[in-house]
Enzyme design. Structure first.
Site, PDB file in Angstrom:
ATOM      1  N   PRO A  94       0.820  -1.217   0.000  1.00  0.00           N
ATOM      2  CA  PRO A  94       0.000   0.000   0.000  1.00  0.00           C
ATOM      3  C   PRO A  94       0.852   1.265   0.000  1.00  0.00           C
ATOM      4  CG  PRO A  94      -0.676  -1.497   1.770  1.00  0.00           C
ATOM      5  CD  PRO A  94       0.559  -2.072   1.154  1.00  0.00           C
TER       6      PRO A  94
ATOM      7  N   ARG B  57      -2.427  -4.380 -21.994  1.00  0.00           N
ATOM      8  CA  ARG B  57      -3.117  -3.688 -23.081  1.00  0.00           C
ATOM      9  C   ARG B  57      -2.204  -2.730 -23.841  1.00  0.00           C
ATOM     10  NH1 ARG B  57      -6.047   0.383 -21.990  1.00  0.00           N
ATOM     11  NH2 ARG B  57      -7.930  -0.202 -23.089  1.00  0.00           N
TER      12      ARG B  57
ATOM     13  N   ASP C  39      -7.262   6.498 -24.917  1.00  0.00           N
ATOM     14  CA  ASP C  39      -7.821   6.294 -23.586  1.00  0.00           C
ATOM     15  C   ASP C  39      -7.452   7.421 -22.625  1.00  0.00           C
ATOM     16  OD1 ASP C  39      -9.198   3.900 -23.890  1.00  0.00           O
ATOM     17  OD2 ASP C  39      -7.364   2.718 -23.693  1.00  0.00           O
TER      18      ASP C  39
HETATM   19  N1  SAH Z   1       0.143  -3.895   7.083  1.00  0.00           N
HETATM   20  C1  SAH Z   1       0.238  -3.407   5.749  1.00  0.00           C
HETATM   21  C2  SAH Z   1      -0.952  -3.843   4.895  1.00  0.00           C
HETATM   22  C3  SAH Z   1      -0.917  -5.290   4.516  1.00  0.00           C
HETATM   23  S1  SAH Z   1      -2.172  -5.681   3.417  1.00  0.00           S
HETATM   24  C4  SAH Z   1       0.262  -1.884   5.758  1.00  0.00           C
HETATM   25  O1  SAH Z   1      -0.321  -1.298   6.656  1.00  0.00           O
HETATM   26  O2  SAH Z   1       0.821  -1.269   4.845  1.00  0.00           O
HETATM   27  C5  SAH Z   1      -1.625  -7.233   2.802  1.00  0.00           C
HETATM   28  C6  SAH Z   1      -0.993  -7.205   1.440  1.00  0.00           C
HETATM   29  O3  SAH Z   1      -1.942  -6.739   0.492  1.00  0.00           O
HETATM   30  C7  SAH Z   1       0.200  -6.294   1.278  1.00  0.00           C
HETATM   31  O4  SAH Z   1       1.389  -6.936   1.699  1.00  0.00           O
HETATM   32  C8  SAH Z   1       0.194  -6.016  -0.206  1.00  0.00           C
HETATM   33  O5  SAH Z   1       0.865  -7.036  -0.947  1.00  0.00           O
HETATM   34  C9  SAH Z   1      -1.274  -6.060  -0.559  1.00  0.00           C
HETATM   35  N2  SAH Z   1      -1.859  -4.712  -0.689  1.00  0.00           N
HETATM   36  C10 SAH Z   1      -2.744  -4.139   0.143  1.00  0.00           C
HETATM   37  N3  SAH Z   1      -3.094  -2.923  -0.270  1.00  0.00           N
HETATM   38  C11 SAH Z   1      -2.413  -2.691  -1.427  1.00  0.00           C
HETATM   39  C12 SAH Z   1      -2.343  -1.584  -2.332  1.00  0.00           C
HETATM   40  N4  SAH Z   1      -3.036  -0.484  -2.133  1.00  0.00           N
HETATM   41  N5  SAH Z   1      -1.532  -1.719  -3.400  1.00  0.00           N
HETATM   42  C13 SAH Z   1      -0.797  -2.825  -3.590  1.00  0.00           C
HETATM   43  N6  SAH Z   1      -0.829  -3.902  -2.773  1.00  0.00           N
HETATM   44  C14 SAH Z   1      -1.618  -3.839  -1.700  1.00  0.00           C
END
Ligand code: SAH
Length: 275
Positions: free
Chosen positions: A104, A169, A184
């Site tokens: 995230p 794509r 797009d």
């Molecule tokens: N504890 C972490 C969240 C883990 S969520 C934090 O607070 O940042 C579990 C997994 O989901 C992550 O390791 C990631 O691979 C995926 N994930 C969650 N949200 C994401 C996002 N916005 N973009 C990409 N991967 C995400």
């Protein structure tokens, strides 16, 4: 182009890979997607991949060992898609493998980043689960971190599918019409969003179609579309969720807009009761 996806839940990708554009990409031989499970690289009878965080706190983290062993195997033991075609004269470090952890907090995915990724010959996508990765995973793999937006998913699989879909794509030959990708949203030079588009019927529930689109004047149509794209982009940047320019007076009558939903108003205007 080749994608290697490292995931504890490879089955999540099944329907995705056999449908629509990703299927076409795969069948055209332009794109390969391989799935790998870090559990196959874990030690012991239980093939454990997660453990509690040092320092306490909720949930479990992915241990570095299995994920790193899996990614290293993928990068070193399997060839990139075009390895046997030789270097195409581009800098290999720019074209070569990218190892990407989906997190995230990573760099935000935009169409610009998608375009950049589409020039790589191979992308290794590492999906997290639980509370995410041990911080040493990214360092050990020299990985980039990528986020699909400022929200939290329960796993990296959906994020990886977003990346594969958006990048696929742009691979030449995958979309039927190359021009469509260039038109797009976010793909034109000004990174504008697309304005409104219309198809048949000419009248739907009393709503018409902008006359210019029926005029057959390609110059005028292009100009109108550009203006609409600029307006739509401005509306979006201003945080507005208004729909694009209706009504179209030179067309059939358009019903007057309904009054705003009373509940939405009520929520907006009722002062919060403070206990
Ligand atoms: N504890 C972490 C969240 C883990 S969520 C934090 O607070 O940042 C579990 C997994 O989901 C992550 O390791 C990631 O691979 C995926 N994930 C969650 N949200 C994401 C996002 N916005 N973009 C990409 N991967 C995400």
């Amino acid at each position: 182009m080749r994608f290697d996806v490292i995931t504890l839940f490879p089955e999540v990708f099944e329907a995705f890979l056999v449908s629509g554009v990703t299927r076409r990409a795969y069948e055209s031989g332009q794109v390969t997607v391989k799935l790998w499970n870090p559990r196959d690289y874990a030690q012991g009878n239980y093939r454990r991949v997660d453990d509690r965080p040092f320092g306490g706190g909720p949930g479990m983290l992915l241990m570095p060992g299995p994920v790193v062993a899996c990614a290293e195997h993928v990068v070193s033991a399997t060839p990139a898609a075009s390895a046997d075609e030789g270097d195409k004269g581009l800098d290999r470090s720019a074209r070569g493998s990218a190892v990407i952890l989906l997190t995230p907090g990573g760099r935000r995915l935009t169409q610009e980043v998608v375009e950049e990724l589409s020039r790589r010959e191979r992308i290794v996508l590492v999906c997290g689960r639980y509370e995410g990765f041990d911080a040493r995973v990214g360092v050990a793999l020299g990985a980039e971190e990528l986020s699909i937006g400022d929200f939290v998913l329960s796993g990296g699989e959906v994020a990886a599918m977003v990346v594969v879909d958006a990048v696929c794509r742009l691979v030449p030959g995958v979309l039927g019409d190359e021009e469509s990708a260039r038109q797009d949203s976010f793909s034109n030079p000004g990174r504008l969003v697309e304005g409104p588009q219309y198809t048949r019927p000419r009248e739907f529930r009393g709503m018409g179609v902008p006359g210019v689109l029926l005029s057959g004047d390609h110059g005028k149509i292009a100009k109108w579309r550009q203006e609409q794209a600029i307006a739509a982009t401005r509306r979006r940047e201003a945080g507005s969720s208004d729909r694009p320019g209706e009504p179209f007076p030179n067309q059939s009558p358009v019903p007057t807009r309904k009054a705003p939903e009373p509940t939405a108003r009520a929520i907006e205007t009722t002062p919060r009761s403070v206990p």
